[in-house]
Design an enzyme around this catalytic site. Structure first.
Site, mmCIF file in Angstrom:
data_model
loop_
_atom_site.group_PDB
_atom_site.id
_atom_site.type_symbol
_atom_site.label_atom_id
_atom_site.label_comp_id
_atom_site.label_asym_id
_atom_site.label_seq_id
_atom_site.Cartn_x
_atom_site.Cartn_y
_atom_site.Cartn_z
ATOM 1 N N HIS A 89 0.850 -1.205 0.000
ATOM 2 C CA HIS A 89 0.000 0.000 0.000
ATOM 3 C C HIS A 89 0.877 1.243 0.000
ATOM 4 O O HIS A 89 1.978 1.254 0.557
ATOM 5 C CB HIS A 89 -0.992 0.003 1.165
ATOM 6 N N ASP A 91 -0.429 4.438 0.856
ATOM 7 C CA ASP A 91 -0.834 5.450 1.826
ATOM 8 C C ASP A 91 -0.089 5.229 3.132
ATOM 9 O O ASP A 91 0.437 4.138 3.391
ATOM 10 C CB ASP A 91 -2.349 5.437 2.047
ATOM 11 N N ASP A 122 6.593 1.274 6.230
ATOM 12 C CA ASP A 122 5.179 0.902 6.145
ATOM 13 C C ASP A 122 4.426 1.866 5.229
ATOM 14 O O ASP A 122 3.934 2.886 5.675
ATOM 15 C CB ASP A 122 4.595 0.912 7.560
ATOM 16 N N GLU A 153 -5.123 1.544 3.032
ATOM 17 C CA GLU A 153 -4.956 0.507 4.053
ATOM 18 C C GLU A 153 -4.921 1.118 5.445
ATOM 19 O O GLU A 153 -5.451 0.536 6.397
ATOM 20 C CB GLU A 153 -3.665 -0.275 3.782
ATOM 21 N N GLU A 154 -4.323 2.287 5.576
ATOM 22 C CA GLU A 154 -4.166 2.878 6.897
ATOM 23 C C GLU A 154 -5.462 3.435 7.469
ATOM 24 O O GLU A 154 -5.502 3.838 8.638
ATOM 25 C CB GLU A 154 -3.099 3.982 6.863
ATOM 26 N N HIS A 419 4.024 3.452 12.308
ATOM 27 C CA HIS A 419 2.956 4.277 12.892
ATOM 28 C C HIS A 419 3.478 5.252 13.936
ATOM 29 O O HIS A 419 2.745 6.162 14.332
ATOM 30 C CB HIS A 419 1.839 3.433 13.514
#
Length: 449
Positions: A89, A91, A122, A153-154, A419
């Site tokens: 992903h 995003d 990520d 996805e996030e 994150h």
């Protein structure tokens, strides 16, 4: 597969890494945060940049959007050969407070062999690992390749079901590599074979129809904040185990993971004890957990001497891989309502849910994957791990393509801090990830000969 061919791919990946890194840094500079409160033009720009990279390798490319953020689908046909779908992903999570970062979050910076930046691990490194594997074969791998790069996805992959419904046949494959997980540690590769599911709810507690003076009515009238705190406190027993009855739970694999490692990786303060019982990995991977992740009430700086009439909290519950999210929600809802003190009104709103995943990681595709990991990590045996976090799209792919072998891999390690502030990618491990995927494509093609 011959030793010469393995060495050729090893040399080729090493030769490619400077450009792979340059392309990764360019993607990382795009602040493609998919949360509504951020500029979505950046997510569009990120999708366009990914599409351009795919086209440059000869893939047939389309950007699709089915009511959500743009995803990129690329295809390389290989008639009469197996097909592999590669997922990542583009995003990213919000950066948070820039002051928490040692260097600007969207300016990739190398320190001590790690590349720092939001999305560097990520999951824009996942995108580039897929491209590196294709480049290692000079754009002509011995298998068909579908490359799917999601754009939301996030924020929960809300439109993924529609994308799979409308475009799923273009992603059908013998094996699906989902590159959004982690390795066991630097130097030890891993396949993720279990993921917990998740439930997120908003709990609203009300005791009054308006705020009143705490001196005049305190002692006879309950306030909503105290009532909410008591409701939330009921979610764990004295040892910190989840107290909601009826939830599934299991035991994790017997890998070496002690309290010292937990403290080092989590940042647990010296005087704070871990919670729960059973092995640490069972607590992290296979047993339910509950966390209060948000709280709405007057702030300390602005609070007045009043009994607050209403307070809210957001609660995240991780559930065992085989637990039904809807069943788990009903158990959580009933527990919270039963825990209300003094007749306080409790309203529970389901905010989000996602199914867990458990793979039967046996068979020829998994054998090929493990041998590819082993060679990329210079003989180090890979391990099967669980992940306590939830990746709902994995279950969506498993449901859509029940006959495909699902390989959940990743570019992260325990120090990646996905994150969080100072997210980073271990560059030497990243090269091994790229090589492992190049070897996987090679061996998937050879297995069909």
């Amino acid at each position: 597969m011959s030793t010469d061919r393995t060495q050729h791919l090893r040399d080729r990946v090493r030769e490619l890494m400077p450009q792979v890194r340059a392309d990764l840094e360019a993607l990382t500079r795009i602040p493609s945060v998919s949360l509504d409160s951020f500029d979505q033009a950046n997510v569009d720009a990120s999708a366009t940049a990914v599409a351009d990279l795919l086209r440059a390798e000869g893939l047939e490319v389309e950007i699709v959007s089915e009511g959500g953020r743009p995803a990129v689908i690329g295809r390389l046909a290989a008639p009469d050969a197996p097909t592999v779908t590669l997922y990542a992903h583009h995003d990213v999570q919000p950066p948070g407070d820039d002051a928490d970062w040692d260097t600007p979050p969207f300016e990739p910076t190398e320190r001590d062999g790690r590349l720092y930046g939001r999305g560097a691990a990520d999951d824009k490194a996942g995108v580039m690992a897929h491209l590196a594997a294709i480049r290692a074969h000079d754009g002509r791998p011995p298998v068909g390749v579908n490359l799917f790069v999601e754009g939301e996805e996030e924020i929960g992959s809300d439109s993924l079901a529609t994308i799979l419904e409308r475009h799923g046949e273009r992603l059908r494959a013998d094996a699906i590599v989902l590159a959004d997980s982690t390795n066991w540690e630097v130097g030890v590769p891993a396949l993720t074979t279990t993921l917990r599911g998740m439930i997120r709810v908003v709990v609203k507690v009300s005791t009054l129809d308006h705020a009143i003076h705490s001196g005049m009515y305190g002692g006879a009238v309950p306030d909503a904040i105290t009532a909410l705190i008591r409701v939330l406190a009921s979610l764990h027993d004295a040892d910190g185990n989840v107290a909601v009855q009826g939830l599934s739970q299991g035991l994790a694999a017997d890998l070496d993971y002690d309290e010292a490692r937990l403290r080092a990786e989590s940042g647990l303060l010296d005087d704070v004890s871990p919670i729960g019982s059973d092995s640490i990995l069972s607590r992290l991977w296979t047993k339910p957990s509950i966390t209060t992740i948000g709280f709405d009430a007057p702030s300390v700086d602005t609070a007045s001497n009043t009994l607050v009439p209403t307070a809210r909290a957001k609660v995240s519950m991780r559930i065992a891989a085989d637990e039904s999210p809807r069943h788990a929600f009903e158990l959580l809802r009933d527990h919270l309502q039963a825990a209300a003190p003094w007749g306080a009104r409790v309203e529970i709103t389901l905010d989000d849910e996602g199914a867990g995943f458990a793979a039967d990681a046996q068979g020829p595709v998994y054998d090929v994957a493990r041998s590819s990991f082993r060679d990329a990590w210079d003989g180090q045996e890979p391990v099967d791990i669980g992940v306590g976090g939830s990746i709902p799209f994995v279950a969506a792919f498993a449901e859509k393509f029940p006959d495909a072998a699902i390989l959940v891999t990743g570019v992260e390690d325990p120090d990646s801090r996905a994150h969080g502030a100072n997210e980073s990618l271990h560059l030497a491990e990243f090269e091994r990830v790229c090589l492992a995927e190049a070897l996987l494509l090679e061996r998937m093609g050879a297995a069909d000969e």
